[in-house]
Design a protein around this motif. Structure first.
Motif, PDB file in Angstrom:
ATOM      1  N   HIS A 148       0.843  -1.184   0.000  1.00 11.79           N
ATOM      2  CA  HIS A 148       0.000   0.000   0.000  1.00 11.79           C
ATOM      3  C   HIS A 148       0.885   1.243   0.000  1.00 11.79           C
ATOM      4  O   HIS A 148       1.766   1.360   0.845  1.00 11.79           O
ATOM      5  CB  HIS A 148      -0.883   0.052   1.251  1.00 11.79           C
ATOM      6  CG  HIS A 148      -2.116  -0.771   1.148  1.00 11.79           C
ATOM      7  ND1 HIS A 148      -2.139  -2.117   1.409  1.00 11.79           N
ATOM      8  CD2 HIS A 148      -3.375  -0.431   0.800  1.00 11.79           C
ATOM      9  CE1 HIS A 148      -3.368  -2.576   1.245  1.00 11.79           C
ATOM     10  NE2 HIS A 148      -4.133  -1.585   0.871  1.00 11.79           N
ATOM     11  N   GLU A 177      -9.089   4.325  -2.577  1.00 13.80           N
ATOM     12  CA  GLU A 177      -7.942   3.520  -3.003  1.00 13.80           C
ATOM     13  C   GLU A 177      -8.100   3.108  -4.457  1.00 13.80           C
ATOM     14  O   GLU A 177      -9.224   2.898  -4.927  1.00 13.80           O
ATOM     15  CB  GLU A 177      -7.809   2.273  -2.129  1.00 13.80           C
ATOM     16  CG  GLU A 177      -7.448   2.601  -0.699  1.00 13.80           C
ATOM     17  CD  GLU A 177      -7.271   1.383   0.176  1.00 13.80           C
ATOM     18  OE1 GLU A 177      -6.565   1.507   1.197  1.00 13.80           O
ATOM     19  OE2 GLU A 177      -7.831   0.313  -0.131  1.00 13.80           O
ATOM     20  N   THR A 178      -6.970   2.969  -5.128  1.00 13.09           N
ATOM     21  CA  THR A 178      -6.987   2.486  -6.505  1.00 13.09           C
ATOM     22  C   THR A 178      -7.255   0.983  -6.501  1.00 13.09           C
ATOM     23  O   THR A 178      -7.068   0.312  -5.487  1.00 13.09           O
ATOM     24  CB  THR A 178      -5.636   2.721  -7.211  1.00 13.09           C
ATOM     25  OG1 THR A 178      -4.617   1.980  -6.524  1.00 13.09           O
ATOM     26  CG2 THR A 178      -5.271   4.196  -7.268  1.00 13.09           C
ATOM     27  N   GLU A 179      -7.660   0.473  -7.633  1.00 13.58           N
ATOM     28  CA  GLU A 179      -7.699  -0.970  -7.834  1.00 13.58           C
ATOM     29  C   GLU A 179      -6.246  -1.445  -7.817  1.00 13.58           C
ATOM     30  O   GLU A 179      -5.334  -0.678  -8.121  1.00 13.58           O
ATOM     31  CB  GLU A 179      -8.338  -1.289  -9.186  1.00 13.58           C
ATOM     32  CG  GLU A 179      -9.812  -0.962  -9.253  1.00 13.58           C
ATOM     33  CD  GLU A 179     -10.648  -1.843  -8.330  1.00 13.58           C
ATOM     34  OE1 GLU A 179     -10.359  -3.050  -8.226  1.00 13.58           O
ATOM     35  OE2 GLU A 179     -11.583  -1.310  -7.710  1.00 13.58           O
ATOM     36  N   PRO A 180      -5.997  -2.711  -7.510  1.00 16.22           N
ATOM     37  CA  PRO A 180      -4.614  -3.205  -7.541  1.00 16.22           C
ATOM     38  C   PRO A 180      -3.989  -3.045  -8.934  1.00 16.22           C
ATOM     39  O   PRO A 180      -4.661  -3.211  -9.945  1.00 16.22           O
ATOM     40  CB  PRO A 180      -4.760  -4.685  -7.182  1.00 16.22           C
ATOM     41  CG  PRO A 180      -6.047  -4.774  -6.435  1.00 16.22           C
ATOM     42  CD  PRO A 180      -6.936  -3.728  -7.042  1.00 16.22           C
ATOM     43  N   LYS A 191      -0.035  -3.742  -6.181  1.00 14.46           N
ATOM     44  CA  LYS A 191       0.102  -2.518  -5.400  1.00 14.46           C
ATOM     45  C   LYS A 191      -1.239  -1.767  -5.374  1.00 14.46           C
ATOM     46  O   LYS A 191      -1.974  -1.757  -6.360  1.00 14.46           O
ATOM     47  CB  LYS A 191       1.187  -1.639  -6.024  1.00 14.46           C
ATOM     48  CG  LYS A 191       1.530  -0.420  -5.232  1.00 14.46           C
ATOM     49  CD  LYS A 191       2.716   0.284  -5.868  1.00 14.46           C
ATOM     50  CE  LYS A 191       3.071   1.537  -5.129  1.00 14.46           C
ATOM     51  NZ  LYS A 191       4.186   2.236  -5.767  1.00 14.46           N
ATOM     52  N   ILE A 192      -1.540  -1.152  -4.241  1.00 12.65           N
ATOM     53  CA  ILE A 192      -2.742  -0.332  -4.082  1.00 12.65           C
ATOM     54  C   ILE A 192      -2.302   1.020  -3.540  1.00 12.65           C
ATOM     55  O   ILE A 192      -1.498   1.094  -2.606  1.00 12.65           O
ATOM     56  CB  ILE A 192      -3.736  -0.991  -3.104  1.00 12.65           C
ATOM     57  CG1 ILE A 192      -4.265  -2.294  -3.708  1.00 12.65           C
ATOM     58  CG2 ILE A 192      -4.881  -0.035  -2.770  1.00 12.65           C
ATOM     59  CD1 ILE A 192      -5.124  -3.117  -2.768  1.00 12.65           C
ATOM     60  N   ARG A 200      -3.522   4.555  -1.795  1.00 15.01           N
ATOM     61  CA  ARG A 200      -4.583   5.219  -1.031  1.00 15.01           C
ATOM     62  C   ARG A 200      -4.374   6.732  -1.149  1.00 15.01           C
ATOM     63  O   ARG A 200      -3.277   7.229  -0.910  1.00 15.01           O
ATOM     64  CB  ARG A 200      -4.501   4.815   0.436  1.00 15.01           C
ATOM     65  CG  ARG A 200      -5.487   5.561   1.320  1.00 15.01           C
ATOM     66  CD  ARG A 200      -5.397   5.122   2.748  1.00 15.01           C
ATOM     67  NE  ARG A 200      -5.883   3.757   2.868  1.00 15.01           N
ATOM     68  CZ  ARG A 200      -6.038   3.124   4.020  1.00 15.01           C
ATOM     69  NH1 ARG A 200      -5.734   3.727   5.157  1.00 15.01           N
ATOM     70  NH2 ARG A 200      -6.489   1.893   4.051  1.00 15.01           N
ATOM     71  N   ARG A 218      -6.401   4.017 -13.754  1.00 12.17           N
ATOM     72  CA  ARG A 218      -6.680   3.630 -12.364  1.00 12.17           C
ATOM     73  C   ARG A 218      -7.027   4.839 -11.491  1.00 12.17           C
ATOM     74  O   ARG A 218      -7.586   4.696 -10.413  1.00 12.17           O
ATOM     75  CB  ARG A 218      -5.513   2.854 -11.762  1.00 12.17           C
ATOM     76  CG  ARG A 218      -4.270   3.672 -11.522  1.00 12.17           C
ATOM     77  CD  ARG A 218      -3.160   2.850 -10.865  1.00 12.17           C
ATOM     78  NE  ARG A 218      -1.914   3.572 -10.798  1.00 12.17           N
ATOM     79  CZ  ARG A 218      -0.984   3.552 -11.740  1.00 12.17           C
ATOM     80  NH1 ARG A 218      -1.153   2.829 -12.828  1.00 12.17           N
ATOM     81  NH2 ARG A 218       0.125   4.240 -11.603  1.00 12.17           N
TER      82      ARG A 218
END
Length: 140
Positions: free
Chosen positions: A6, A71-74, A79-80, A82, A124
């Motif tokens: 993250h 948060e983004t999609e993976p 990786k994500i 925030r 994203r």
């Protein structure tokens, strides 16, 4: 089992006459927003504020909308990212030299409209920009 990484960052907005502008950063061909990995035992919001300060030189950031985040999609090996929403009412952006890299992390910055940010940033970021735009009360 893959460990999800993250990162934490800020959607930095600046008010101008009749609209908000969004700060984006370019490293090589890739546009992004200020973000990075939290240090050991560092909370995501603290990491987002620190990374933004380190990457842009902006220190007067206001969390007008509190600690809400999206948060983004993976992506990129799970990786994500925030993102919190902050306002930079004034101050000059700089691209300071990273002590780890010996050069600035980014090559360029721009203050852009939400529409321009959607054109330049990877897809994203679309839900993040839509959320920021609705929180700021900006026209779509």
């Amino acid at each position: 089992m893959r460990l999800i990484k993250h990162s934490a960052g800020l959607v930095v907005l600046r008010p101008t006459t009749g609209q908000w502008l969004c700060l984006i950063l370019r490293a090589y061909r890739n546009w992004d927003m200020p973000k990075g990995m939290p240090e050991s035992n560092e909370q995501p919001l603290s990491a987002a504020m620190r990374e933004s300060r380190e990457e842009t030189g902006l220190s007067m950031l206001e969390l007008r909308w509190g600690e809400d985040y999206r948060e983004t999609e993976p992506y990129a090996n799970g990786k994500i990212a925030r993102f919190y929403l902050a306002v930079s009412p004034n101050g000059e952006v700089s691209l300071p030299i990273s002590s780890e890299l010996g050069r600035p992390e980014h090559h360029e910055f721009r203050w852009v409209t939400f529409a321009e940010a959607q054109q330049l940033l990877p897809s994203r970021f679309e839900p993040i920009l839509e959320w920021a735009q609705s929180m700021a009360g900006a026209p779509s």
